[in-house]
Design an enzyme around this catalytic site. Structure first.
Site, PDB file in Angstrom:
ATOM      1  N   GLY A 170       0.869  -1.172  -0.050  1.00 48.31           N
ATOM      2  CA  GLY A 170      -0.015  -0.036  -0.090  1.00 48.31           C
ATOM      3  C   GLY A 170       0.793   1.261  -0.028  1.00 48.31           C
ATOM      4  O   GLY A 170       0.466   2.262   0.417  1.00 48.31           O
ATOM      5  N   THR A 171       2.002   1.118  -0.593  1.00 45.68           N
ATOM      6  CA  THR A 171       3.092   2.351  -0.410  1.00 45.68           C
ATOM      7  C   THR A 171       2.551   3.293  -1.114  1.00 45.68           C
ATOM      8  O   THR A 171       2.468   4.613  -0.901  1.00 45.68           O
ATOM      9  CB  THR A 171       4.418   1.858  -1.073  1.00 45.68           C
ATOM     10  OG1 THR A 171       4.772   0.331  -0.714  1.00 45.68           O
ATOM     11  CG2 THR A 171       5.605   2.973  -0.742  1.00 45.68           C
TER      12      THR A 171
ATOM     13  N   HIS B 213      11.395   1.257   2.176  1.00 44.89           N
ATOM     14  CA  HIS B 213      11.299   0.009   2.185  1.00 44.89           C
ATOM     15  C   HIS B 213      12.187  -0.579   3.425  1.00 44.89           C
ATOM     16  O   HIS B 213      12.344  -1.905   3.584  1.00 44.89           O
ATOM     17  CB  HIS B 213      11.332  -0.942   0.990  1.00 44.89           C
ATOM     18  CG  HIS B 213      10.127  -0.736   0.090  1.00 44.89           C
ATOM     19  ND1 HIS B 213       8.683  -0.519   0.555  1.00 44.89           N
ATOM     20  CD2 HIS B 213      10.143  -0.705  -1.322  1.00 44.89           C
ATOM     21  CE1 HIS B 213       8.103  -0.350  -0.493  1.00 44.89           C
ATOM     22  NE2 HIS B 213       8.719  -0.483  -1.522  1.00 44.89           N
TER      23      HIS B 213
ATOM     24  N   ARG C  97       0.006  -5.197   5.095  1.00 45.08           N
ATOM     25  CA  ARG C  97      -1.035  -5.937   4.566  1.00 45.08           C
ATOM     26  C   ARG C  97      -1.006  -7.146   4.670  1.00 45.08           C
ATOM     27  O   ARG C  97       0.044  -7.772   4.696  1.00 45.08           O
ATOM     28  CB  ARG C  97      -1.011  -5.433   2.769  1.00 45.08           C
ATOM     29  CG  ARG C  97      -1.941  -6.099   1.929  1.00 45.08           C
ATOM     30  CD  ARG C  97      -1.538  -5.736   0.375  1.00 45.08           C
ATOM     31  NE  ARG C  97      -2.837  -5.791  -0.399  1.00 45.08           N
ATOM     32  CZ  ARG C  97      -2.862  -5.599  -1.639  1.00 45.08           C
ATOM     33  NH1 ARG C  97      -1.509  -5.239  -2.224  1.00 45.08           N
ATOM     34  NH2 ARG C  97      -3.963  -5.880  -2.396  1.00 45.08           N
TER      35      ARG C  97
ATOM     36  N   TYR D 234      -3.528  -2.100   5.180  1.00 46.11           N
ATOM     37  CA  TYR D 234      -4.140  -1.922   3.989  1.00 46.11           C
ATOM     38  C   TYR D 234      -5.680  -2.202   3.743  1.00 46.11           C
ATOM     39  O   TYR D 234      -6.673  -1.468   3.322  1.00 46.11           O
ATOM     40  CB  TYR D 234      -3.423  -2.689   2.818  1.00 46.11           C
ATOM     41  CG  TYR D 234      -4.026  -2.827   1.503  1.00 46.11           C
ATOM     42  CD1 TYR D 234      -3.271  -1.746   0.484  1.00 46.11           C
ATOM     43  CD2 TYR D 234      -4.917  -3.396   0.979  1.00 46.11           C
ATOM     44  CE1 TYR D 234      -4.014  -1.815  -0.922  1.00 46.11           C
ATOM     45  CE2 TYR D 234      -5.519  -3.545  -0.306  1.00 46.11           C
ATOM     46  CZ  TYR D 234      -5.236  -2.700  -1.285  1.00 46.11           C
ATOM     47  OH  TYR D 234      -5.389  -2.514  -2.443  1.00 46.11           O
TER      48      TYR D 234
ATOM     49  N   LYS E 288      -5.462  -4.352  -9.144  1.00 43.71           N
ATOM     50  CA  LYS E 288      -6.637  -4.699  -8.871  1.00 43.71           C
ATOM     51  C   LYS E 288      -6.927  -3.797  -7.639  1.00 43.71           C
ATOM     52  O   LYS E 288      -8.290  -3.360  -7.515  1.00 43.71           O
ATOM     53  CB  LYS E 288      -6.797  -6.191  -8.493  1.00 43.71           C
ATOM     54  CG  LYS E 288      -7.080  -6.868  -9.494  1.00 43.71           C
ATOM     55  CD  LYS E 288      -7.593  -8.238  -8.981  1.00 43.71           C
ATOM     56  CE  LYS E 288      -8.336  -9.246 -10.064  1.00 43.71           C
ATOM     57  NZ  LYS E 288      -8.711 -10.604  -9.338  1.00 43.71           N
ATOM     58  N   GLY E 289      -6.298  -3.694  -6.776  1.00 40.68           N
ATOM     59  CA  GLY E 289      -6.587  -2.812  -5.462  1.00 40.68           C
ATOM     60  C   GLY E 289      -7.666  -3.373  -4.589  1.00 40.68           C
ATOM     61  O   GLY E 289      -8.474  -2.540  -4.149  1.00 40.68           O
TER      62      GLY E 289
HETATM   63  P1  PAP Z   1       5.357  -0.620  -4.133  1.00 45.64           P
HETATM   64  O1  PAP Z   1       5.731  -1.229  -3.059  1.00 45.64           O
HETATM   65  O2  PAP Z   1       5.797  -1.085  -5.478  1.00 45.64           O
HETATM   66  O3  PAP Z   1       5.362   0.704  -4.083  1.00 45.64           O
HETATM   67  P2  PAP Z   1       2.717  -0.826  -3.291  1.00 45.64           P
HETATM   68  O4  PAP Z   1       1.938   0.650  -3.761  1.00 45.64           O
HETATM   69  O5  PAP Z   1       2.937  -0.955  -1.863  1.00 45.64           O
HETATM   70  O6  PAP Z   1       3.859  -1.023  -4.433  1.00 45.64           O
HETATM   71  O7  PAP Z   1       1.559  -2.102  -3.539  1.00 45.64           O
HETATM   72  C1  PAP Z   1       0.835  -1.952  -4.762  1.00 45.64           C
HETATM   73  C2  PAP Z   1      -0.443  -2.668  -4.430  1.00 45.64           C
HETATM   74  O8  PAP Z   1      -1.374  -1.517  -4.084  1.00 45.64           O
HETATM   75  C3  PAP Z   1      -1.204  -3.081  -5.776  1.00 45.64           C
HETATM   76  O9  PAP Z   1      -2.087  -4.030  -5.084  1.00 45.64           O
HETATM   77  P3  PAP Z   1      -2.523  -5.291  -6.175  1.00 45.64           P
HETATM   78  O10 PAP Z   1      -1.701  -5.766  -6.820  1.00 45.64           O
HETATM   79  O11 PAP Z   1      -3.189  -6.309  -5.116  1.00 45.64           O
HETATM   80  O12 PAP Z   1      -3.784  -4.783  -6.934  1.00 45.64           O
HETATM   81  C4  PAP Z   1      -2.169  -1.935  -5.925  1.00 45.64           C
HETATM   82  O13 PAP Z   1      -3.301  -2.285  -6.754  1.00 45.64           O
HETATM   83  C5  PAP Z   1      -2.600  -1.291  -4.752  1.00 45.64           C
HETATM   84  N1  PAP Z   1      -3.096   0.087  -4.757  1.00 45.64           N
HETATM   85  C6  PAP Z   1      -2.217   1.205  -5.307  1.00 45.64           C
HETATM   86  N2  PAP Z   1      -3.011   2.346  -5.121  1.00 45.64           N
HETATM   87  C7  PAP Z   1      -4.230   2.032  -4.575  1.00 45.64           C
HETATM   88  C8  PAP Z   1      -5.377   2.933  -4.069  1.00 45.64           C
HETATM   89  N3  PAP Z   1      -5.475   4.034  -4.170  1.00 45.64           N
HETATM   90  N4  PAP Z   1      -6.368   2.299  -3.440  1.00 45.64           N
HETATM   91  C9  PAP Z   1      -6.386   0.600  -3.049  1.00 45.64           C
HETATM   92  N5  PAP Z   1      -5.244   0.043  -3.586  1.00 45.64           N
HETATM   93  C10 PAP Z   1      -4.187   0.487  -4.287  1.00 45.64           C
END
Ligand code: PAP
Length: 309
Positions: free
Chosen positions: A64-65, A126, A148, A207, A267-268
């Site tokens: 959720g970074t 991280h 998460r 998350y 997907k989020g």
């Molecule tokens: P990072 O460590 O590479 O920066 P990070 O942002 O921590 O990644 O995680 C990405 C996840 O957050 C993705 O999850 P998923 O693969 O299960 O879909 C991404 O979709 C999700 N994500 C990013 N922005 C949001 C948001 N605004 N709301 C909900 N989920 C989000």
């Protein structure tokens, strides 16, 4: 001093190993990183002097970074008490707005000069808590940690690397490496535990809880940062759809890590693991959590996995 787990890891794993996707990882103080991040973490410990107004957003990858970076920028931008020129999320990806401590500020080729960043300075990392300077605990700076459920964290990581490098390692093989801790910033369980144990001074956010109660969490984060903000606007501006659309409009834009901006939004949702992992694999994660978090008060129940998709 190393924890018993870190000592155990040292015995059972070689100090260098090839990670499933993009090469060599080195183990340092019980955690696996690209060698250049270890060098950067040493530079951070030597040279980073946290200011009381600094805000550090810490996380294990894929927990959720990006969302937390967006929310924090937006909270500050819409705060009545803190002036900030952060948040240009209407046209930038959140990773362009909040710099990575171990890459953009203290990495091999830093793109930001720390003294030129305006206050309040917001960074993300991280790195585990034990890799940061001791003064992070005493300077009055604020640390927010997002985490998460490990199953969804792993699935998100597996997808990102398959997508980014166009290779598909079997999910079982990748899962075994995740469980061994051989992933960027791994092992996951120790990473979470370090911040959990510091939760009297670190704001600990999940998350899943953010998905279930975004307004409540935004209010909590704003309060922790000592400001009042436009809660509903922040939640709306940082929705998955809004952030993804802006990043899509950035076209072929590529983040310094080689990840296209829109790859941060897949997907989020909560519970996508059900589409990829077997119940047996989930049981393995539960057993690992029991083993590694025993006695800490931390368990998988902190993740509200019934959060709506
Ligand atoms: P990072 O460590 O590479 O920066 P990070 O942002 O921590 O990644 O995680 C990405 C996840 O957050 C993705 O999850 P998923 O693969 O299960 O879909 C991404 O979709 C999700 N994500 C990013 N922005 C949001 C948001 N605004 N709301 C909900 N989920 C989000």
């Amino acid at each position: 001093m190393d924890t018993p787990q870190q000592e155990e890891d040292k015995i059972s794993l070689p100090p260098q190993a090839k990670w499933w996707v993009d090469g060599q990882r080195s183990r340092y103080k019980g955690f696996w990183f690209k060698p250049e991040f270890i060098t950067a973490s040493e530079a951070i410990r030597a040279h980073y002097k946290p200011l009381p107004s600094d805000i550090i957003l810490a996380s294990f990858p894929k927990t959720g970074t990006t969302w937390l970076k967006a929310l924090t920028s937006s909270i500050l931008r819409h705060s009545s008490t803190t002036h900030s020129d952060h948040d240009h999320l209407d046209h930038l990806n959140p990773h362009e707005v909040v710099p990575f401590l171990e890459i953009e500020v203290f990495g091999e080729n830093p793109s930001k000069e720390i003294t030129e960043i305006s206050s309040p300075r917001v960074f993300n990392t991280h790195l585990p808590l034990s890799f940061l300077p001791e003064t992070v605990k005493t300077s009055g700076c604020r640390v927010i940690y997002i985490t998460r459920h490990p199953a969804d964290t792993f699935v998100s990581l597996w997808h990102l690397y398959n997508n980014k490098f166009g290779t598909e390692i079997s999910i079982r093989e990748a899962f075994d490496e995740f469980c061994k801790g051989l992933v960027p910033a791994g092992p996951y369980f120790e990473h979470v535990l370090e911040f959990w144990e510091a939760r009297d001074r670190v704001l600990f956010v999940t998350y899943e809880d953010l998905k279930a109660k975004p307004e409540e969490n935004v209010r909590k984060i704003a309060e922790f940062l000592g400001c009042k903000t436009m809660v509903e606007k922040v939640v709306k501006d940082c929705s998955f759809e809004n952030l993804r659309n802006t990043s899509k409009e950035r076209g072929e834009g590529v983040h310094w890590s080689g990840t296209k901006y829109d790859m941060f939004f897949r997907k989020g949702v909560v519970g996508d693991w059900k589409n990829h992992l077997t119940q047996e694999m989930m049981k393995e994660l539960e057993d690992l959590a029991d083993l590694k978090w025993r006695g800490s008060g931390l368990d998988l129940n902190i993740f509200n996995t019934t959060a709506s998709q």
